[in-house]
Design an enzyme around this catalytic site. Structure first.
Site, PDB file in Angstrom:
ATOM      1  CD  GLU A   1      -3.318  -6.791   8.940  1.00  0.00           C
ATOM      2  OE1 GLU A   1      -4.493  -6.900   8.578  1.00  0.00           O
ATOM      3  OE2 GLU A   1      -2.767  -5.707   9.146  1.00  0.00           O
TER       4      GLU A   1
ATOM      5  CG  ASP B   1      -0.429   5.004 -25.268  1.00  0.00           C
ATOM      6  OD1 ASP B   1      -0.403   3.879 -24.780  1.00  0.00           O
ATOM      7  OD2 ASP B   1      -1.407   5.771 -25.233  1.00  0.00           O
TER       8      ASP B   1
ATOM      9  NE  ARG C   1      -1.838   0.260 -23.047  1.00  0.00           N
ATOM     10  CZ  ARG C   1      -1.347   1.430 -23.453  1.00  0.00           C
ATOM     11  NH1 ARG C   1      -0.322   1.977 -22.834  1.00  0.00           N
ATOM     12  NH2 ARG C   1      -1.883   2.070 -24.472  1.00  0.00           N
TER      13      ARG C   1
ATOM     14  N   PRO D   1       0.817  -1.230   0.000  1.00  0.00           N
ATOM     15  CG  PRO D   1      -0.683  -1.522   1.733  1.00  0.00           C
ATOM     16  CD  PRO D   1       0.593  -2.059   1.180  1.00  0.00           C
TER      17      PRO D   1
HETATM   18  N1  LIG Z   1      -1.855   0.259  -3.712  1.00  0.00           N
HETATM   19  C1  LIG Z   1      -2.171  -0.765  -2.836  1.00  0.00           C
HETATM   20  C2  LIG Z   1      -1.496  -1.978  -2.639  1.00  0.00           C
HETATM   21  C3  LIG Z   1      -2.172  -2.628  -1.645  1.00  0.00           C
HETATM   22  C4  LIG Z   1      -1.833  -3.923  -1.022  1.00  0.00           C
HETATM   23  C5  LIG Z   1      -0.783  -4.682  -1.545  1.00  0.00           C
HETATM   24  C6  LIG Z   1      -0.401  -5.850  -0.917  1.00  0.00           C
HETATM   25  C7  LIG Z   1      -1.055  -6.264   0.242  1.00  0.00           C
HETATM   26  C8  LIG Z   1      -0.882  -7.343   1.126  1.00  0.00           C
HETATM   27  C9  LIG Z   1      -1.843  -7.244   2.105  1.00  0.00           C
HETATM   28  N2  LIG Z   1      -2.585  -6.137   1.868  1.00  0.00           N
HETATM   29  C10 LIG Z   1      -3.701  -5.737   2.689  1.00  0.00           C
HETATM   30  C11 LIG Z   1      -3.260  -4.927   3.870  1.00  0.00           C
HETATM   31  C12 LIG Z   1      -4.063  -4.891   4.967  1.00  0.00           C
HETATM   32  C13 LIG Z   1      -3.672  -4.123   6.075  1.00  0.00           C
HETATM   33  C14 LIG Z   1      -2.507  -3.403   6.064  1.00  0.00           C
HETATM   34  C15 LIG Z   1      -2.106  -2.531   7.241  1.00  0.00           C
HETATM   35  N3  LIG Z   1      -1.466  -3.335   8.293  1.00  0.00           N
HETATM   36  C16 LIG Z   1      -1.132  -2.470   9.423  1.00  0.00           C
HETATM   37  C17 LIG Z   1       0.018  -3.133  10.143  1.00  0.00           C
HETATM   38  C18 LIG Z   1       0.676  -4.035   9.111  1.00  0.00           C
HETATM   39  C19 LIG Z   1      -0.163  -3.921   7.864  1.00  0.00           C
HETATM   40  C20 LIG Z   1      -1.701  -3.446   4.957  1.00  0.00           C
HETATM   41  C21 LIG Z   1      -2.083  -4.226   3.844  1.00  0.00           C
HETATM   42  C22 LIG Z   1      -2.129  -5.504   0.733  1.00  0.00           C
HETATM   43  C23 LIG Z   1      -2.530  -4.343   0.112  1.00  0.00           C
HETATM   44  N4  LIG Z   1      -3.216  -1.873  -1.243  1.00  0.00           N
HETATM   45  N5  LIG Z   1      -3.205  -0.743  -2.002  1.00  0.00           N
END
Ligand SMILES: Nc1cc(-c2ccc3ccn(Cc4ccc(CN5CCCC5)cc4)c3c2)n[nH]1
Length: 238
Positions: A115, A167, A152, A88
Site C-alpha cells: 500500500e 527530439d 536517453r 500514484p
Molecule cells: N503512476 C503510478 C504510480 C503507482 C504506484 C507507485 C508506487 C506504489 C507503491 C504501492 N503501490 C500500489 C498501491 C496500491 C494501493 C494504493 C491505495 N492505498 C489506499 C490507502 C493507502 C494506499 C496505493 C498504491 C504503488 C503504485 N501507480 N501508478
C-alpha cells in the site's frame, strides 16, 4: 549519471538494465544504475520490510527503518542524490521533468510496494512522481519509465545525436511526425513524395508541420502551453 534504485523486487529490473539502449549505456559505463534490495537493509532474522498500517485498513505498508538504513548507507560517500519516490498521485512525470532530471549528477528512486511507504520516508524525498492517473501494483514500473526517459537524454547514450536533435519537438512536448521506411508502396499505401525527394529542407518543414498539426488535433493544450511560454517560433505559429 548514477542512479540508485531501492526496491523489494530487484528482479523486476534485470531485463530492463540489460537490454537495448539502456543496457548498452550501462555496459559502456556511460551511466551507472545500481538496484538495491530493501530487504538487505533489514536487521531481523526474517528480514521483515513491511508491517500492518496504524489505524487499520487493508494491506501492508513498507517500514521506514530498512529504507532509511539503505539511504544512510548509500549516501555515506559521494554526491547527495536527488531522491524520487514513485506514487500514484505524485507530480505528473513529463518530458520537461525528464530533461530536468537528466541534468542531475545522481538520482535515487525509492519504489514502494503493497500500500506504499511509511509517510516518514517522504522526509528523504525531493520529488513524488506519478507516471499517470492509474494505480499500479508498485513503484518499479514507474521507476523504469522514468529511468528510460531520463537516461536517453544523457549525451552519448542514444549514440546518434541526430535522433536526439529530432527530439527538439518532443522535448517541447510536441507529438512526433509520421515515420516511414521501405517499401515506398505497401498494400496500396504510398510513402509521401516529399520523403522520397531527398530535399532536406522540404522534409524538415513537412515533418514540423505534421508534428504541429497532429499536436493541434490531439493535444491543443500543448500548443497553448508552448505559446504561453514563448516556445513556438513565429513561422511555427503560422
Ligand atoms: N503512476 C503510478 C504510480 C503507482 C504506484 C507507485 C508506487 C506504489 C507503491 C504501492 N503501490 C500500489 C498501491 C496500491 C494501493 C494504493 C491505495 N492505498 C489506499 C490507502 C493507502 C494506499 C496505493 C498504491 C504503488 C503504485 N501507480 N501508478
Amino acid at each position: 549519471m548514477r542512479i540508485d534504485v531501492l526496491t523489494v523486487l530487484p528482479g523486476l529490473f534485470d531485463c530492463f538494465l540489460k537490454e537495448g539502449v539502456i543496457g548498452k549505456a550501462i555496459s559502456s559505463g556511460k551511466v551507472e544504475v545500481k538496484v538495491h534490495n530493501i530487504r538487505d537493509f533489514t536487521t531481523d532474522k526474517h528480514r521483515v520490510v513491511d508491517d500492518v498500517p496504524y489505524g487499520g485498513g487493508p494491506g501492508m505498508v513498507l517500514k521506514p527503518e530498512p529504507i532509511f538504513r539503505a539511504y544512510d548507507e548509500l549516501t555515506k560517500e559521494g554526491e547527495k542524490p536527488y531522491v524520487l519516490l514513485t506514487e500514484p498521485w505524485g507530480e505528473k512525470f513529463n518530458q520537461e521533468m525528464a530533461v530536468e532530471l537528466s541534468k542531475k549528477p545522481r538520482l535515487m528512486i525509492i519504489c514502494g510496494r503493497y500500500e506504499g511507504v511509511d509517510e516518514r520516508v517522504k522526509s528523504l524525498v525531493d520529488r513524488e512522481v506519478s507516471i499517470g492517473d492509474y494505480v499500479l501494483t508498485g513503484g518499479e514500473l514507474p521507476a523504469m519509465v522514468i529511468m528510460d526517459a531520463v537516461l536517453r537524454l544523457i549525451p552519448g547514450v542514444l549514440g546518434n545525436l541526430e535522433s536526439l536533435r529530432a527530439d527538439s519537438f518532443s522535448d517541447r512536448g510536441l507529438l512526433g511526425y509520421p515515420n516511414y521506411t521501405r517499401p515506398a508502396e505497401f498494400r496500396g499505401m504510398k510513402v509521401p513524395e516529399v520523403l522520397l525527394s531527398g530535399h532536406h529542407k522540404k522534409i524538415e518543414s513537412w515533418r514540423k508541420e505534421q508534428s504541429l498539426r497532429k499536436t493541434l488535433e490531439r493535444r491543443p493544450e500543448i500548443i497553448e502551453n508552448l505559446k504561453r511560454k514563448g516556445l513556438l517560433t513565429k513561422e511555427e505559429l503560422e
